[in-house]
Structure formats: C-alpha cells, structure tokens
Design a protein around this motif. Sequence first.
Motif, PDB file in Angstrom:
ATOM      1  N   CYS A 264      29.836  42.024  34.050  1.00 19.11           N
ATOM      2  CA  CYS A 264      30.164  40.763  33.385  1.00 19.11           C
ATOM      3  C   CYS A 264      31.640  40.750  32.982  1.00 19.11           C
ATOM      4  N   SER A 265      32.123  39.568  32.676  1.00 20.85           N
ATOM      5  CA  SER A 265      33.541  39.373  32.395  1.00 20.85           C
ATOM      6  C   SER A 265      34.037  40.265  31.261  1.00 20.85           C
ATOM      7  N   ASN A 266      33.312  40.324  30.147  1.00 19.53           N
ATOM      8  CA  ASN A 266      33.752  41.143  29.012  1.00 19.53           C
ATOM      9  C   ASN A 266      33.801  42.618  29.370  1.00 19.53           C
ATOM     10  N   TYR A 267      32.823  43.081  30.131  1.00 20.26           N
ATOM     11  CA  TYR A 267      32.780  44.498  30.492  1.00 20.26           C
ATOM     12  C   TYR A 267      33.917  44.843  31.455  1.00 20.26           C
ATOM     13  N   PHE A 268      34.166  43.963  32.419  1.00 21.18           N
ATOM     14  CA  PHE A 268      35.287  44.197  33.335  1.00 21.18           C
ATOM     15  C   PHE A 268      36.604  44.185  32.563  1.00 21.18           C
ATOM     16  N   HIS A 269      36.746  43.236  31.655  1.00 24.25           N
ATOM     17  CA  HIS A 269      37.979  43.138  30.870  1.00 24.25           C
ATOM     18  C   HIS A 269      38.204  44.430  30.061  1.00 24.25           C
ATOM     19  N   THR A 270      37.148  44.949  29.472  1.00 20.87           N
ATOM     20  CA  THR A 270      37.240  46.190  28.703  1.00 20.87           C
ATOM     21  C   THR A 270      37.624  47.365  29.594  1.00 20.87           C
ATOM     22  N   SER A 271      37.214  47.328  30.848  1.00 21.61           N
ATOM     23  CA  SER A 271      37.507  48.438  31.768  1.00 21.61           C
ATOM     24  C   SER A 271      38.987  48.514  32.139  1.00 21.61           C
ATOM     25  N   LYS A 272      39.769  47.513  31.760  1.00 19.63           N
ATOM     26  CA  LYS A 272      41.203  47.471  32.082  1.00 19.63           C
ATOM     27  C   LYS A 272      42.067  48.188  31.050  1.00 19.63           C
TER      28      LYS A 272
ATOM     29  N   THR B 148      51.923  57.775  32.709  1.00 21.68           N
ATOM     30  CA  THR B 148      51.686  56.378  33.081  1.00 21.68           C
ATOM     31  C   THR B 148      50.987  56.280  34.435  1.00 21.68           C
ATOM     32  N   ALA B 149      51.310  57.172  35.354  1.00 26.92           N
ATOM     33  CA  ALA B 149      50.643  57.177  36.664  1.00 26.92           C
ATOM     34  C   ALA B 149      49.169  57.533  36.513  1.00 26.92           C
ATOM     35  N   ILE B 150      48.887  58.571  35.758  1.00 27.15           N
ATOM     36  CA  ILE B 150      47.491  58.982  35.554  1.00 27.15           C
ATOM     37  C   ILE B 150      46.691  57.869  34.891  1.00 27.15           C
ATOM     38  N   LEU B 151      47.249  57.286  33.844  1.00 25.99           N
ATOM     39  CA  LEU B 151      46.553  56.176  33.177  1.00 25.99           C
ATOM     40  C   LEU B 151      46.341  55.002  34.134  1.00 25.99           C
TER      41      LEU B 151
ATOM     42  N   CYS C 175      42.883  51.345  30.211  1.00 24.25           N
ATOM     43  CA  CYS C 175      43.854  52.361  30.670  1.00 24.25           C
ATOM     44  C   CYS C 175      44.962  51.730  31.500  1.00 24.25           C
ATOM     45  N   ALA C 176      44.602  50.769  32.323  1.00 26.98           N
ATOM     46  CA  ALA C 176      45.612  50.084  33.137  1.00 26.98           C
ATOM     47  C   ALA C 176      46.601  49.338  32.248  1.00 26.98           C
ATOM     48  N   ILE C 177      46.103  48.676  31.226  1.00 30.87           N
ATOM     49  CA  ILE C 177      46.952  47.918  30.308  1.00 30.87           C
ATOM     50  C   ILE C 177      47.889  48.869  29.555  1.00 30.87           C
ATOM     51  N   ILE C 178      47.348  49.984  29.086  1.00 31.94           N
ATOM     52  CA  ILE C 178      48.185  50.969  28.384  1.00 31.94           C
ATOM     53  C   ILE C 178      49.255  51.515  29.322  1.00 31.94           C
ATOM     54  N   SER C 179      48.871  51.813  30.563  1.00 29.40           N
ATOM     55  CA  SER C 179      49.822  52.329  31.547  1.00 29.40           C
ATOM     56  C   SER C 179      50.946  51.338  31.794  1.00 29.40           C
ATOM     57  N   LEU C 180      50.597  50.096  32.004  1.00 27.49           N
ATOM     58  CA  LEU C 180      51.604  49.070  32.254  1.00 27.49           C
ATOM     59  C   LEU C 180      52.504  48.886  31.033  1.00 27.49           C
ATOM     60  N   MET C 181      51.917  48.896  29.846  1.00 29.03           N
ATOM     61  CA  MET C 181      52.712  48.736  28.629  1.00 29.03           C
ATOM     62  C   MET C 181      53.683  49.901  28.463  1.00 29.03           C
TER      63      MET C 181
END
Length: 168
Positions: free
Chosen positions: A99-107, A81-84, A109-115
């Motif tokens: 752009c908004s969609n590209y930034f959102h897509t870049s999240k 979870t730390a690495i992700l 690994c962060a979303i998986i880590s938090l989940m």
Amino acid sequence: MYTTEKIERICKIIFVAMFSFYISIVALNNITDYNSNYEFVKHVMLMDTTFKNNELLWRSISFSQIHRISYIFLIAYEIVTAILGWVGTFYMIKNYRECSNYFHTSKRCAIISLMLNLVMWFFAFNTIGGEWFLMWQSQQWNGVGVARPMFVAIAIVFLYITRKDDEI
C-alpha cells in the motif's frame, strides 16, 4: 497492466538505484585512485591556487594530516550514502506492491542517503570548499562547477522520491 502509481514507483526505484550507483562509483574512484582526489582536497585546503594577495588566506590549512583526515572522512561519507542508497533501493523494490503508506515508509534509507548527499554537495563542496577555502577562485582545483549541478540533480530526485504516491 501497470497503473500510474506503479510506474511512478518504478521510476522512484530507478532514480534511487541510479543515484546509488553513481555515489558508489564516486567512492570507488576515490579509494582506487586515492592520490588524484587527495591532491584536489589538499590544494583546496592549502588555497595555493586562489587569487594572489588574497586577504582570506589565513583560512588555509597546511597540515597534511588534516588534509588526509578530511579526505578519508569524505570517502567514508560517500560510502555511507552509497550503502544507505542501496538499502533504500532494496526496501523500495521489496515493498513495490504494498500500500501507499507502506511503500512511502520503505523510502526512509533512500531519503536519508539523498539528504546526506545534498549536504555533501552544498555544504562540503559549495560552502566549505567553494566559499570558505575560495575554491571558486582556482583555475585548477575548482569543483564548484560540478557541485552545483549535482546538488540540483539530487535535489530534484529528493523532491520526487519524498512525494507520496497520492500527492499531486
């Protein structure tokens, strides 16, 4: 000049970085001070400090190999979870100006880590530790008081991070 969208992106990056730093320290502490938290896992699984004459003591696990495997799995889970989280932070910084969609897509690994971390705090600590092994009954080995606020704090970050820039 920073727009509200850019400020929110900076906030999201900071939240993910803070979370990643936190879970990195948790994993590091568990590795470098192995025995302290191993004792915690062991006693929770032994259920040796729950209420006396408990009808649910049949759930206790007395095999030290299972205690060690469970603790090593927990440490590995924290490391993942730390690495992700750090990878997510990196991609969010890298795509900060996109752009908004590209930034959102870049999240992702962060979303998986938090989940994954939400699963750890709610399922592993509250459900398995707290209810299955009755950790809440122990005066000495009770992590429920930490697990619940951690779940809530990370859930708030999760909800904020998963929100797209253009959502109200």
